[in-house]
Design a protein around this motif. Sequence first.
Motif, short mmCIF file in Angstrom:
data_model
loop_
_atom_site.label_atom_id
_atom_site.label_comp_id
_atom_site.label_asym_id
_atom_site.label_seq_id
_atom_site.Cartn_x
_atom_site.Cartn_y
_atom_site.Cartn_z
N VAL A 239 0.83 -1.21 0.00
CA VAL A 239 0.00 0.00 0.00
C VAL A 239 0.86 1.25 0.00
N ALA A 240 1.94 1.25 0.80
CA ALA A 240 2.83 2.42 0.83
C ALA A 240 3.43 2.70 -0.54
N GLY A 241 3.86 1.65 -1.24
CA GLY A 241 4.42 1.84 -2.56
C GLY A 241 3.41 2.34 -3.58
N LEU A 242 2.19 1.79 -3.52
CA LEU A 242 1.15 2.22 -4.45
C LEU A 242 0.72 3.66 -4.18
N VAL A 243 0.73 4.06 -2.91
CA VAL A 243 0.39 5.44 -2.56
C VAL A 243 1.47 6.40 -3.04
N ALA A 244 2.74 6.00 -2.90
CA ALA A 244 3.84 6.89 -3.27
C ALA A 244 4.00 7.03 -4.78
N GLY A 245 3.63 5.99 -5.54
CA GLY A 245 3.88 6.00 -6.98
C GLY A 245 3.37 7.21 -7.73
#
Length: 488
Positions: A239-245
């Motif tokens: 989730v953190a990676g998808l939010v940051a993308g």
Amino acid sequence: MVDVTGPTTGATTGARAPAPARRDPREGRRPDERRRLPAVLLPSIAFFMVTLDSLVVVTALPAVRQDLGGDPAALQWIVNGYNLTFAAGIVTGAALGERYGRRRIFLAGLAGFTLASAACALAPTLGLLIAFRAVQGLGAAVLAPVGLTLVTTALPAERRGLAIGLWGGISGLGVAAGPLVGGAVTEGLNWQWVFWVNVPIGVLALAGCARTLAESRGTRRALDVPGMVLAAVALCALVAGLVAGPTDGWHDPATVGPLAGSVVAFATFVVREARAAAPMIPLALFRSRVFSAAVTANLLGAAAIFSAAFVTSAYFQVGRGYSPLATGLRFLPWTMTPLLVAPLAGALVDRIGWRWVAVPGLLLQGAGFVGIVALARSDADWLALVAPFVVAGIGVSLALPSLPAAALKATPPPSLGAAAGVVNTSQRVGSVLGVALITAVFDAHGGLGSAVAAGSGFRAALAVSAALSVLGGLVALAGGGRRRSGRG
């Protein structure tokens, strides 16, 4: 597994059993039947708050910024902090319910969610507000899978689709009310009431559930603590990676690092679960073609729904110049339909089978989105969009109960809690994945700088939402199963 509809006191057992028959001449089981409906409705009402809070905060963010300060990057964590802990904690919440008692863990999650809502309303700083939102997400991570398990076991297996249809209809009301309540509260009162509204609902639901629900458990086995940690790390990093993308860029270390860590943690989790004596998620669940197809289609359907809601809100407010309240009102032709159609769709699943409901539903939703793309222009009359919004709403109303029902119908009773955790996790991951994908498409084809740019980005992004919905329908079509007895 203990039936959640069983008696909680001695008043309905033993020598007193004939008494209800004398008071109710229709049939002796009617009192028990009357207890089944509250056992479905009360957990559904509690979950209403969870779905409400997924969208209600978005329209309040400008008011929060005026009061507590913060830049857009910080404000987004009011939403993402909730989604992060929600997604990461679902599987663990389901496992705790199976081990320590579904009623007990559900009530604890409901109490925690309600208290965290009050804390959010009272938060004096942005940092504390984000922290309390994360606690809200942990409460939601318990309410979602454990509540779904309670609802699933409240009615006999042959009526499971009806139970999940009621669950989906009430939770759909939360989706419908989110933008409307957020806009109305922000304009008429203040942003704190976005959270205060949960408190009376939570207190009443807590009292009703404590009185109505009986305790039940899944298979009594030791907790898989390493599995819990690995699942939480994998989902949190994902989730953190998808939010940051969309904000930092897909090649930025802030995006690549969490996504790579998620892959490693997930692979380790799978190896661990395959070897564990008491796995947190029995991997045998995925040997079922129906279960795997339903969960995958559920993820794609959630990605389509939440991504469409995200870009539609931006289009209405920036592209069309509507206020938050006016935006919420214009969502209603789309988002009110689950309340009306989902319970009927759930009953239909029990009669004709899940694919005959889910596949048309996902394809209808995709067709509705395509219609909106064709009609959406900055100078187009909003009334022209009502019909495709209704079509999309009917589509999601058919898919909303049928996909979880299919997954849970394909699950052996001892594994229902774990299966409910997988179903809810697929929805949360799908929603975050959909919003991340759609944000990238929206920015590539338009933006929020002008009405024209917002309209251009909206049409391109909603076309992707339509494609996700159609892809979900094709996955469901490949799910196998038979038409009769609700298994098709």
